[in-house]
Design a protein around this motif. Structure first.
Motif, PDB file in Angstrom:
ATOM      1  N   ASN A  65      69.003  -9.275  68.136  1.00  0.00           N
ATOM      2  CA  ASN A  65      67.574  -9.337  68.424  1.00  0.00           C
ATOM      3  C   ASN A  65      67.290 -10.625  69.179  1.00  0.00           C
ATOM      4  N   LEU A  66      67.072 -10.516  70.462  1.00  0.00           N
ATOM      5  CA  LEU A  66      66.819 -11.687  71.300  1.00  0.00           C
ATOM      6  C   LEU A  66      65.322 -11.927  71.373  1.00  0.00           C
ATOM      7  N   LYS A  67      64.860 -12.993  70.729  1.00  0.00           N
ATOM      8  CA  LYS A  67      63.438 -13.328  70.681  1.00  0.00           C
ATOM      9  C   LYS A  67      63.241 -14.786  71.073  1.00  0.00           C
ATOM     10  N   LEU A  68      62.028 -15.096  71.492  1.00  0.00           N
ATOM     11  CA  LEU A  68      61.651 -16.487  71.721  1.00  0.00           C
ATOM     12  C   LEU A  68      61.246 -17.117  70.394  1.00  0.00           C
ATOM     13  N   THR A  69      61.482 -18.414  70.263  1.00  0.00           N
ATOM     14  CA  THR A  69      61.067 -19.170  69.082  1.00  0.00           C
ATOM     15  C   THR A  69      60.376 -20.442  69.548  1.00  0.00           C
ATOM     16  N   SER A  70      59.248 -20.745  68.956  1.00  0.00           N
ATOM     17  CA  SER A  70      58.482 -21.922  69.384  1.00  0.00           C
ATOM     18  C   SER A  70      59.090 -23.213  68.842  1.00  0.00           C
ATOM     19  N   TRP A  71      58.771 -24.318  69.511  1.00  0.00           N
ATOM     20  CA  TRP A  71      59.038 -25.639  68.954  1.00  0.00           C
ATOM     21  C   TRP A  71      58.082 -25.870  67.800  1.00  0.00           C
ATOM     22  N   ARG A  72      58.430 -26.811  66.922  1.00  0.00           N
ATOM     23  CA  ARG A  72      57.525 -27.156  65.822  1.00  0.00           C
ATOM     24  C   ARG A  72      56.280 -27.867  66.364  1.00  0.00           C
ATOM     25  N   SER A  73      56.438 -28.708  67.359  1.00  0.00           N
ATOM     26  CA  SER A  73      55.316 -29.354  68.031  1.00  0.00           C
ATOM     27  C   SER A  73      55.790 -29.750  69.420  1.00  0.00           C
ATOM     28  N   ASP A  74      54.878 -30.252  70.237  1.00  0.00           N
ATOM     29  CA  ASP A  74      55.258 -30.662  71.585  1.00  0.00           C
ATOM     30  C   ASP A  74      56.247 -31.815  71.591  1.00  0.00           C
ATOM     31  N   GLN A  75      56.284 -32.573  70.517  1.00  0.00           N
ATOM     32  CA  GLN A  75      57.208 -33.708  70.419  1.00  0.00           C
ATOM     33  C   GLN A  75      58.391 -33.427  69.495  1.00  0.00           C
ATOM     34  N   ASP A  76      58.429 -32.237  68.909  1.00  0.00           N
ATOM     35  CA  ASP A  76      59.481 -31.913  67.944  1.00  0.00           C
ATOM     36  C   ASP A  76      60.070 -30.543  68.285  1.00  0.00           C
ATOM     37  N   PRO A  77      61.279 -30.522  68.886  1.00  0.00           N
ATOM     38  CA  PRO A  77      61.874 -29.239  69.298  1.00  0.00           C
ATOM     39  C   PRO A  77      62.554 -28.458  68.179  1.00  0.00           C
ATOM     40  N   SER A  78      62.422 -28.907  66.941  1.00  0.00           N
ATOM     41  CA  SER A  78      63.019 -28.138  65.853  1.00  0.00           C
ATOM     42  C   SER A  78      62.310 -26.792  65.712  1.00  0.00           C
ATOM     43  N   THR A  79      62.931 -25.870  64.982  1.00  0.00           N
ATOM     44  CA  THR A  79      62.440 -24.498  64.897  1.00  0.00           C
ATOM     45  C   THR A  79      61.005 -24.442  64.383  1.00  0.00           C
ATOM     46  N   GLY A  80      60.135 -23.805  65.169  1.00  0.00           N
ATOM     47  CA  GLY A  80      58.717 -23.712  64.810  1.00  0.00           C
ATOM     48  C   GLY A  80      58.407 -22.457  64.015  1.00  0.00           C
ATOM     49  N   ASN A  81      57.107 -22.179  63.868  1.00  0.00           N
ATOM     50  CA  ASN A  81      56.648 -21.082  63.019  1.00  0.00           C
ATOM     51  C   ASN A  81      56.519 -19.752  63.751  1.00  0.00           C
ATOM     52  N   TYR A  82      56.518 -19.790  65.090  1.00  0.00           N
ATOM     53  CA  TYR A  82      56.209 -18.579  65.845  1.00  0.00           C
ATOM     54  C   TYR A  82      57.445 -18.006  66.534  1.00  0.00           C
ATOM     55  N   THR A  83      57.503 -16.683  66.595  1.00  0.00           N
ATOM     56  CA  THR A  83      58.525 -15.984  67.367  1.00  0.00           C
ATOM     57  C   THR A  83      57.833 -14.922  68.201  1.00  0.00           C
ATOM     58  N   ALA A  84      58.492 -14.526  69.293  1.00  0.00           N
ATOM     59  CA  ALA A  84      57.938 -13.491  70.168  1.00  0.00           C
ATOM     60  C   ALA A  84      59.081 -12.644  70.690  1.00  0.00           C
ATOM     61  N   GLY A  85      58.862 -11.357  70.734  1.00  0.00           N
ATOM     62  CA  GLY A  85      59.899 -10.466  71.231  1.00  0.00           C
ATOM     63  C   GLY A  85      59.443  -9.025  71.207  1.00  0.00           C
ATOM     64  N   LEU A  86      60.367  -8.128  71.506  1.00  0.00           N
ATOM     65  CA  LEU A  86      60.071  -6.702  71.554  1.00  0.00           C
ATOM     66  C   LEU A  86      60.271  -6.073  70.179  1.00  0.00           C
ATOM     67  N   ALA A  87      59.334  -5.217  69.797  1.00  0.00           N
ATOM     68  CA  ALA A  87      59.473  -4.445  68.564  1.00  0.00           C
ATOM     69  C   ALA A  87      59.891  -3.034  68.959  1.00  0.00           C
ATOM     70  N   PRO A  88      60.985  -2.536  68.418  1.00  0.00           N
ATOM     71  CA  PRO A  88      61.514  -1.222  68.827  1.00  0.00           C
ATOM     72  C   PRO A  88      60.763  -0.063  68.190  1.00  0.00           C
TER      73      PRO A  88
END
Length: 837
Positions: free
Chosen positions: A175-198
């Motif tokens: 499942n290839l999805k986008l994942t947000s940064w935690r903040s603009d100054q913190d590139p650790s894994t954030g709370n949001y994901t985006a992708g295709l739902a089958p």
């Protein structure tokens, strides 16, 4: 042969320049024998992208991450990060090919922080990594004609680049999805994901912690039909979506310029950006979600969101709100329910005509709609599609789009939106009786009847008014009637109040009923002592638990405050405001009846050494957020603009799940729509929570409530009253300000919630609290900004200025729920009275 010094210097400069060029422009590959350290980078052949170590702009740390970014753009724009959750703490990091052929990131102690983690065993000298002109980082096997073993495009982060694929693989589970940064100054894994739902018809979704936040609507071969007017903006860029209808679906797009991408930001929105050379900045092409109606399921099942509607949510014709009170209060999440059962339901329940007239169901056509989620596929053509739905008892709606075909829905219809431009026709199934229309003859007969009835009603009202003017013996007890007359007079000049709930519709309780329900106001049923009287727990004959506020007869202000509270709170409905059930006025008795809150008030937990342990950090944060939402409703979202004037911990009640509800509106003031500030010669409220402009000058506004909110924030964080003296005899505000300036804001936290994993959030909340208690009212944020600051991951908030340190003037700074009222006067301003509670 001796080389002259001048030639040696030139040679040294040449070598230095050569190696400097290599460091700056780099090679585009890493091999086993050519790793790169922190000061070195890779550069793709066309010079568009660079790979290496970086620290985010404006970061307050020196943590080093390995990533890919645009090289020739002055604004740091990172498109991919390798060690997002395992940064290097200093500049000792190295990127290299490991013994097993993987690309790895290690720190100065040779600790493995990240790896491509390819399981195929290959020799280290048989693999290399290359940065492509597309921005794709590829690990390749030299033995098999450059076979790609791993690539960054198959492990996307927050950027969707041209020629990259997003999607799911039904066979492998990939499942290839986008994942947000935690903040603009913190590139650790954030709370949001985006992708295709089958789904049966693939859709693009944004999730927050796996909960849907937004969706695009189904793909019809050219566009996502849930994105209004996006054809010319988005899908002329070569978008392509493929699906095998078995769980494998992929999406990509082509673009001649790589200075173009989509980005999932830390706030959970997807932005399309392209670089403007002339403006030297990123241009935002589209953004989604783009309106409040785009929020997933905002209006609940069978509710339709109208972007320009006021209110935005409406039930589909034939449906009514599931919870009328919540719906009218602006909470639409529970949606609507069917008013008349469908034919199948009536037959199943043994009723052939129960409300439906015995006729078959019909369809209500809604045009230019965003269709609901979870559409099912039917092979029927456009003509047969309605019958397919009618023949299926569980079918609740259908729609037909040429690119998609026949779509049908079962169960509740969630996430519908009315569009102004594009959109498709959605047909919702209703009982036949819901679409009945009256004939002209019926209208001709009904109109005169209604006219006669109206004239008769006017005559009756005139007769009643005439009789009222005649002298008559006064009733035995007109207290309630006089009260309502005074309340109506109080609101008669308020345009905003003219269309509100009729005050006389508020239930009037008999005194004896309330006395019985509280065991004659027995001491064991006493919940607390407010500023104008005690509050008791009661139980009505039908079993409902209530809280009864009995105004003290000794309080000369009791009747005025009761009137004010009834006027204000009877018109308010919000999940974070306590609900007024009714009142009682008999003789000298003045009582208010509220919903019962089993956990009592916030101060009963916050300042109790034992109970405060129940309030973990997550609960405290939720309480702060809930108070803000209730206050925002008072200030901006309700039909009346209301300043509470007595916000404090003892006026925040907690339900059984520790959700907060603002109470005690006896001192609240209703503002006109164009009124921002008011002045009073009678200052009332609670010391320690009063803003300086209100305490000293009698000026109150939204910002005076915000000051009280800031005090509550600091009390919730610390578990201490503002009146409590800290080191050097400082009150809570002064102590928090000192810790902030010393860089130790997080140490203000109650030891029960002090935890390293919450340290950043606690520090942010202390900062927000200090922003709310700044001395100058205009410097304080409004409540909507406070909510944004609480919800955003952005740590770049304004620096607070010095708080207002309000000295105590003969009264308690803060009132617990078991303290009585106190009075004090202020000598240095001309005020009639200042009442501290």
């Amino acid at each position: 042969m001796v080389v002259p010094v001048s030639i040696r210097r030139r040679l040294a400069l040449f070598l230095l320049a050569f190696f400097s060029l290599k460091l700056c422009f780099g090679e585009d590959r890493i091999t086993f024998s050519t790793p790169i350290n922190d000061s070195e980078t890779l550069l793709c052949k066309r010079g568009i992208f660079r790979f290496g170590f970086f620290t985010p702009v404006n970061s307050t740390t020196r943590l080093r991450y390995v990533g890919i970014w645009y090289d020739k753009i002055p604004i740091q724009t990172v498109i991919w990060v390798a060690n997002k959750d395992t940064p290097v703490n200093d500049t000792s990091g190295v990127v290299s090919i490991s013994e097993d052929g993987n690309l790895v990131v290690k720190d100065g102690r040779n600790r493995l922080l990240w790896s491509t983690n390819v399981t195929v065993q290959v020799a280290p000298n048989a693999t290399w990594v290359q940065l492509m002109d597309s921005g794709n980082l590829m690990l390749q096997d030299n033995r098999n004609k450059g076979e790609t073993l791993w690539e960054s495009f198959k492990h996307p982060y927050n950027s969707f680049m041209p020629r990259m694929n997003l999607g799911t693989n039904g066979r492998t589970g990939e499942n290839l999805k986008l994942t947000s940064w935690r903040s603009d100054q913190d590139p650790s894994t954030g709370n949001y994901t985006a992708g295709l739902a089958p789904f049966a018809f693939p859709e693009l979704l944004i999730w927050k912690n796996k909960v849907p936040q937004w969706r695009s609507g189904p793909w019809n071969g050219q566009v996502f039909i849930g994105l209004p007017d996006m054809d010319s903006l988005l899908f002329l860029d070569g978008f392509n979506l493929n699906s095998d209808n078995q769980g494998t679906v992929s999406m990509s797009y082509a673009n001649d310029s790589f200075m173009y991408h989509f980005n999932l930001d830390p706030d959970g929105a997807i932005y399309q950006r392209d670089w403007s050379t002339s403006m030297r900045s990123w241009r935002i092409g589209i953004r989604f979600p783009s309106t409040d109606c785009d929020a997933y399921g905002r209006c609940g099942p069978y509710g339709i969101c109208h972007p320009r509607g006021n209110p935005p949510c409406k039930c589909v014709k034939g449906f009514v709100p599931r919870n009328e009170t919540e719906w009218n209060g602006g909470n639409w999440s529970n949606g609507c329910v069917r008013r008349t059962p469908l034919r199948c339901e009536r037959l199943r329940n043994g009723s052939s005509n129960g409300g439906g007239g015995g006729k078959g169901d019909v369809f209500l056509k809604l045009q230019k709609m965003k269709v609901p989620i979870s559409a099912e596929q039917s092979l029927a053509n456009e003509q047969a599609c309605p019958n397919v739905c009618l023949d299926n008892c569980s079918c609740t709606a259908y729609a037909y789009d040429r690119g998609v075909g026949c779509m049908i829905w079962s169960g509740g219809l969630v996430d519908m939106q009315s569009f102004l431009g594009s959109g498709i026709d959605l047909n919702i199934r209703l009982a036949h009786s819901e679409l009945k229309t009256h004939s002209k003859r019926a209208i001709m007969i009904t109109a005169p009847v209604l006219g006669v009835a109206l004239v008769a009603a006017v005559c009756v009202l005139l007769a009643c008014r005439k009789l009222k003017k005649r002298p008559a013996e006064p009733p035995k007890d007109r207290s309630a009637e006089i009260l309502f007359e005074r309340m109506e007079a109080l609101t008669s000049g308020n345009e905003a109040a003219s269309n509100q709930v009729k005050l006389k519709e508020l239930p009037l309780f008999e005194f004896q009923v309330l006395a019985t329900s509280t065991d004659n106001f027995c001491l064991r049923n006493k919940l607390g002592q407010g500023g104008f009287g005690p509050v008791y727990k009661g139980k009505l004959p039908e079993g409902q638990e209530i809280a009864v506020k009995r105004l003290s007869r000794a309080s000369g202000q009791g009747l005025e405050e009761l009137m004010n509270e009834v006027v204000v709170i009877s018109k308010l409905q919000h999940r974070n405001l306590v609900k007024l059930l009714g009142c009682c006025i008999e003789g000298e008795e003045r009582l208010l009846v509220y919903e019962y809150m089993p956990k009592k008030s916030l101060d009963a937990y916050l300042f109790d050494p034992l109970k405060q342990k129940i309030l973990d950090w997550k609960t405290r944060f939720n309480i702060m957020e809930g108070i803000c939402r209730g206050l925002l409703y008072l200030h901006r979202d309700s039909r009346l603009k209301i300043i509470h004037r007595d916000l404090k911990a003892s006026n925040i009640l907690l339900d059984e799940y520790l959700n907060p509800k603002i109470s005690d509106f006896g001192l609240a003031r209703v503002f006109q729509a164009n009124e921002d500030e008011a002045n009073t010669r009678r200052v009332v409220g609670t010391y320690g929570y009063m803003s300086p402009e209100y305490a000293m000058e009698g000026l109150f506004s939204e910002k005076s409530d915000v000051f009280s909110l800031g005090v509550i924030f600091l009390e919730i964080i610390s578990g201490r009253k503002n009146s409590h003296k800290e080191e050097n005899n400082l009150n809570l505000l002064a102590y928090a300000w000192k810790l902030w300036n010393d860089g130790e804001a997080a140490s203000l936290a109650d030891p029960n919630v002090s935890d390293e994993c919450f340290e950043k959030e606690i520090q942010k909340c202390v900062q927000i609290g200090l922003l709310c208690v700044q001395e100058v009212a205009n410097d304080r944020p409004n409540v909507s900004t406070v909510i944004w600051m609480l919800s955003t991951e952005n740590s770049n908030l304004p620096e607070p200025k010095q708080p207002a340190f309000i000295a105590r003037r003969g009264a308690s700074d803060a009132e617990s729920s078991d303290q009585s009222s106190q009075k004090a006067s202020v000598n240095d301003v001309s005020l009639t009275a200042v009442t501290g509670r």
